[in-house]
Enzyme design. Structure first.
Site, PDB file in Angstrom:
ATOM      1  N   GLU A   1       0.820  -1.220   0.000  1.00 56.84           N
ATOM      2  CA  GLU A   1       0.000   0.000   0.000  1.00 56.84           C
ATOM      3  C   GLU A   1       0.849   1.263   0.000  1.00 56.84           C
ATOM      4  O   GLU A   1       0.510   2.251  -0.667  1.00 56.84           O
ATOM      5  CB  GLU A   1      -0.946   0.012   1.193  1.00 56.84           C
ATOM      6  CG  GLU A   1      -2.183  -0.863   1.002  1.00 56.84           C
ATOM      7  CD  GLU A   1      -1.889  -2.336   0.991  1.00 56.84           C
ATOM      8  OE1 GLU A   1      -0.814  -2.745   1.458  1.00 56.84           O
ATOM      9  OE2 GLU A   1      -2.733  -3.098   0.498  1.00 56.84           O
TER      10      GLU A   1
ATOM     11  N   HIS B   1     -12.237  -4.151   8.578  1.00 54.01           N
ATOM     12  CA  HIS B   1     -12.749  -4.109   7.202  1.00 54.01           C
ATOM     13  C   HIS B   1     -14.065  -3.342   7.085  1.00 54.01           C
ATOM     14  O   HIS B   1     -14.840  -3.584   6.166  1.00 54.01           O
ATOM     15  CB  HIS B   1     -12.973  -5.523   6.658  1.00 54.01           C
ATOM     16  CG  HIS B   1     -11.727  -6.295   6.362  1.00 54.01           C
ATOM     17  ND1 HIS B   1     -10.922  -6.821   7.341  1.00 54.01           N
ATOM     18  CD2 HIS B   1     -11.145  -6.630   5.187  1.00 54.01           C
ATOM     19  CE1 HIS B   1      -9.909  -7.461   6.786  1.00 54.01           C
ATOM     20  NE2 HIS B   1     -10.007  -7.361   5.481  1.00 54.01           N
TER      21      HIS B   1
END
Ligand SMILES: Cc1ncc(C[n+]2csc(CCOP(=O)(O)OP(=O)(O)O)c2C)c(N)n1
Ligand SMILES: Cc1ncc(C[n+]2csc(CCOP(=O)(O)OP(=O)(O)O)c2C)c(N)n1
Ligand SMILES: [Mg+2]
Ligand SMILES: [Mg+2]
Lengths: 338, 334, 338, 334
Positions: B59, B128
């Site tokens: 990322e 999440h």
């Protein structure tokens, strides 16, 4: 797996005297710039932290001075030398350090964010290692546009312990990007001897474990650094990332005000015997230049940077309304409500 | 007008922008197979792996590389997969992307779109499910987009991609399948001008409900219920929270005299506080009831449905809050 | 620099039959657990994403089954097998996957945050690579407290491209911590063939470039994994981090609902011929066990997990007020104001 | 009562906590030489390099390792050097440290202190000057401490270290040299109970100024000026923004009828919005003037003093805002 060590040519019989003279001059100018900037701290003209590159001029000149103007450079908090060697104007740089109008970042960045996009210098960075992924991305754009420019990314020995080092190198190699990674190993990370916090054989081994061939070079020998850089750039321009470790030494403190008592005096003395500028001067004398002429070049550099200092001191403060410029195109940054 | 799902709007709009501007490219994990929500399905076949690029699980490099690529004249659209994973690249977004233009005195632009799917669907637990749009609204240099409908996703994604500054584009994971009316043909007008423009999702006179992203639909459902009871709620969909449409919100509250802000994110320190505070500061004398906010309690999001549901702001809760506000005598002490 | 490959003993003449039988049983139980959990998706009983470890049971059993109870385990999103092999109760695990009372995390975590601190299993993780620095820290505490426990940290082949991989390995080696890093290489990262996004010689080379000796092993051979783990743990208990690469294959999709069309059918067929459970069964038959007895063990595992499924389905939902428990000791998480 | 500087309070308190609890240890870059602000000076000599540990430049590992070490029964105090660099470890703080206790159903505690020096001093530019306390107040599981005085740094650091949950401890870089009164002897009472307890820094009757960290001193200077003009300002120093002392703020505003929130951070989406919104929601009918906030404009922080100063909230600005509020007739439209 050990990195090849580019042999230090010393003064090779057939080297380009004029070229070395120019490199010597640039190193003198960088040294003089750093000395003027450090002096400006006690004069209360440089207000923020600066990180002098004294002792590391051969890396700046050997790497950045070897790039074409169209090539791209990403630098660090210790980036004055890199920036000058890439072609930036020291007067605009000094104005930036003083936070004055005419600064290359309009006074918004200062030393740690010095940049000159005109000459392909896309910025120093206040975050260690952050420039590594940015450099990979710059090269990614170069690939997408089908250009053959290269990106040189310089960072310190301490940066190899940050995650972006792994992610950025892997990215460059996976996508086959034109990046030359240069680890400027000056032994220290702030007050820490980097070796005490770095496991394993070091930067070159880490690069090669990611598939990027690495070369180690004497970072105080400008000709050796230039030779290694030239050789690696040939591959880099073909989409093959390469890695250079330039072994040098930080001759001053971490910042302009750090006396660096944590370094043994003998070590510092010994390091001064390897001063890259003195070594270039010696080579030039051997090559037939007059000591006096070489001293005159150093003196001229001092005068030039003294003048830059005076210009910057005389420069006005930037208009404070600039604070609201270049934030973003949409939205109002003012506190309209209150 | 045709009908389209939120995810089709995402796919089609990116494809159109990539056709009109060859410098636009997308990069992220698994994009070559359509991406984790299939929002990139079919694109690699048209544009090839260089412009619809896979990425390693990196990322920080995905976002950092986008910064460099944007500075060098391309327009990267980076996929963060879940906004939660973007927390692995915050230095790159906040210290680098958001500040580069400014720090360098305007020498560079950083035109990039960071796609960060947000929010709860079902049993995805604490790592999440987050909605952290308030964080990015607090960061100078960032634009923050939170579309609630296919039509808005479409025009706002076009605007985000054409914008010369970094945009955090937050699609809501629970809306991918949502169908809605979408104008025919390519995105017209000036989509950049849509950044910062709210939408009156439903007109009303008794109170103003300000919301964005998936919460807009809860607000609409509540307004429907309230309407049957004779309470007329105006629903304002902000569409983007930075810039946010202050004028539209103030104009609506001037008419209704009541403000209820509703969002999915944690209420404490959520962006609803900015809106409620601004209205209280600006329209204090015009308010017929105290401003109110509805958001999640300050607890992580659980996996088990009964626990997970405790953080959801339901249409019932919205309607109840609205009734309390409308019933409430002027200037009463809430 | 290449990692030593621990030779696959197959069925060494003098191996411990009873031990392999127990390992076979545990692998059957893990397989049965995963199959029951995947089945529960279509039955709408498992509501969140699960990542089955079918085909990777030998890594879970060979590594985690070799740890002492006092040893610590940090796992990943694909952690059911690791967790069971460390000694967790599959009924509590199944309840957790179903989000029911009795779940090992009280229904708050689900599959991706499965944990059982009682048996030293400090958690799966929903963030790839995040467990690597946490594992280093757990070992750091062990060192500070002068204990001789070890920490095993398992992660996938995709995790080696994340920054924390570099930072966590460097940390463990710099501080001399009791960590065994295990890269469970199942060829894929979600829908991506990991090799396409990974530069250089791979995980073992990256570890050795950080000074951590690495061993590669056939991850479908439970005896080989156990042997390599035992050997490495001897060093790890002395404060020398070690690295194991277990080569295996993800026999199912990335999640319980991923048909994984991106994998060539032949590749999957070939991989099934290396099914670790079939291999262990074959070794046991060669070693004199009856095929029928071995089939009975597998059938018993199926029954056990079917029962766990029934228990979990019958379990009540957790009290929703639990949502407010264990947030933090200070402050009120409720929206007191409204 | 003795006098002590903010930095001495930091040094001495950590030393005392390390003496009373052998499981407390500190780790960060350069700590062996006293740390970047010398706030660790002399500690390695007493406690040795294992408990005052250097670290590689690996923010993610520093924070992630602390999470593991905290789960295993030690109490790490991690030094992030500048809060800006903590942005390199947000996953570790927000997805791991803040959620571990909850996600695992209470099986673990994560007692750690993350020291993040915040704020502007002089010419440190955009990457070394931020105040992002509002971010962490928005994250369930985190405690956020922002001491303004040596005495508060002392008791709150003791409380943070003894607290069983992760604490983001934000010292202000401009306060290191600040001297102040500090009770003699070791920290007494229950310092954990001080987390969430505000301090009335100055009593007043005309308006309530709520602030924290360095901004408190600007508020005090403004109150001084206002006092000379006959305006009596009460200054409430929150000391911690999560938990924040709602009761103390509401009690004060009930008395004064006016709220002005002052902080150094960007006003848009700053924590001042939470306080202003809460007061407007709760005390609407009691307010004699609209709530107000003062904070920085939404621009990055510059290096050049004239530009940098444009984001500072000065005592003059605070006094001007206060005068406007007190002069303002009730229920007027601001
Ligand atoms: C991510 C991050 N952590 C810490 C710092 C503080 N810092 C500034 S320079 C420096 C030392 C860097 O060492 P090295 O990379 O070797 O570069 P050098 O200073 O020696 O040129 C540190 C730790 C920072 N700027 N960024
Ligand atoms: C930081 C982060 N990025 C992306 C994801 C989404 N994700 C979940 S599993 C996965 C693949 C991981 O591959 P690998 O590490 O090989 O483990 P495996 O799934 O093969 O066991 C990805 C990308 C994530 N969870 N965390
Ligand atoms: Mg260095
Ligand atoms: Mg894998």
């Amino acid at each position: 797996m050990t990195a090849r060590t580019a042999e230090s040519p010393g003064a090779p019989p057939n080297f380009d005297r004029q070229r070395l003279l120019d490199q010597y001059r640039m190193m003198c100018r960088i040294r003089a710039f750093e000395e003027a900037a450090v002096g400006a701290i006690s004069d209360k003209l440089v207000l923020g932290a600066i990180h002098p590159s004294i002792g590391q001029e051969a890396v700046a000149v050997g790497v950045c001075g070897t790039l074409d103007r169209a090539d791209i450079l990403l630098s660090t908090h210790r980036g004055h030398g890199h920036t000058m060697a890439k072609g930036a104007d020291p007067v605009a740089m000094m104005c930036e350090l003083f936070g004055r109008a005419g600064g290359c970042c309009s006074g918004k960045g200062g030393s740690m964010h010095i940049a000159d996009f005109e000459v392909g210098m896309l910025g120093a960075n206040g975050v260690v290692g952050a420039n590594i992924t940015i450099a990979a991305g710059a090269a990614h754009a170069i690939k997408l546009k089908g250009e053959d420019r290269v990106v040189a990314c310089l960072f310190g020995d301490g940066a190899i312990n940050r995650g972006p080092f792994l992610e950025g190198l892997n990215w460059a190699q996976v996508f086959g990007l034109n990046v030359l990674f240069v680890c400027e190993d000056n032994v220290f990370s702030s007050t820490t001897r980097t070796s005490t916090m770095t496991a394993g054989p070091g930067a070159a081994a880490r690069a090669e474990a990611i598939g990027i061939p690495a070369v180690e070079v004497d970072g105080n020998d400008v000709l050796a650094v230039e030779a290694a850089t030239k050789e690696l750039l040939a591959d880099v321009r073909r989409g093959q990332p390469r890695f250079l470790v330039a072994k040098t030494y930080r001759l001053t403190g971490h910042t302009g005000v750090d006396p660096a008592p944590y370094r043994p005096a003998e070590e510092v003395q010994e390091a001064w015997t390897r001063d890259p500028i003195a070594r270039a001067r010696a080579m030039l004398e051997t090559a037939g230049y007059e000591a006096g002429d070489l001293a005159a070049i150093a003196a001229a550099a001092q005068r030039e940077m003294r003048a830059a200092y005076d210009t910057a001191r005389a420069a006005p403060w930037p208009d404070s309304d600039l604070a609201y410029a270049d934030v973003q195109d949409v939205g109002d940054p003012r506190m309209v409500a209150f | 007008m045709g009908r389209m799902t939120y995810i089709d709007a995402a796919r089609q709009t990116l494809a159109e922008e990539m056709r009109r501007d060859p410098t636009v490219w997308a990069v992220g994990e698994d994009l070559g197979r359509g991406g984790v929500f299939t929002q990139y399905k079919g694109l690699v076949e048209e544009f090839g792996p260089d412009r619809i690029s896979d990425a390693p699980i990196s990322e920080a490099a995905i976002l950092g590389a986008a910064v460099g690529a944007a500075m060098m004249g391309t327009r990267p659209v980076v996929e963060m997969r879940f906004s939660d994973f973007a927390l692995c690249a915050v230095d790159e977004l906040v210290n680098q992307a958001a500040k580069a233009r400014y720090m360098f005195g305007g020498q560079s632009r950083v035109p990039m779109v960071v796609r960060e799917p947000i929010g709860m669907w079902r049993s995805s637990a604490a790592q999440h499910s987050q909605s952290l749009e308030a964080w990015y609204a607090h960061i100078p240099g960032l634009v923050v987009v939170t579309p609630a409908t296919p039509a808005d996703l479409r025009v706002l994604l076009a605007g985000a991609i054409r914008c010369d500054d970094p945009v955090v584009f937050m699609e809501h994971k629970d809306l991918w399948a949502l169908e809605g009316e979408v104008p025919d043909g390519p995105v017209g007008g000036d989509p950049i001008a849509e950044l910062g423009r709210a939408r009156i999702a439903r007109a009303g006179t008794d109170l103003t409900v300000v919301s964005w992203s998936a919460a807009v639909h809860g607000a609409m459902a509540a307004a429907e219920t309230l309407g049957k009871e004779g309470i007329s709620a105006e629903v304002v969909d902000l569409r983007t929270i930075w810039p946010w449409d202050r004028e539209a919100v103030l104009a609506s509250v001037r008419r209704t005299g009541r403000l209820l802000v509703v969002h999915e994110a944690v209420a404490a320190g959520g962006f609803g506080a900015e809106i409620a505070a601004t209205v209280a500061e600006t329209l204090h004398g015009d308010l017929r009831a105290p401003v109110r906010r509805l958001g999640a309690p300050r607890i992580p999001i659980s996996y088990a449905p009964p626990l997970e549901d405790r953080v959801r702001v339901t249409p019932e809760a919205i309607a109840t809050a609205a009734r309390g506000m409308v019933g409430q005598p002027e200037a009463a002490n809430g």
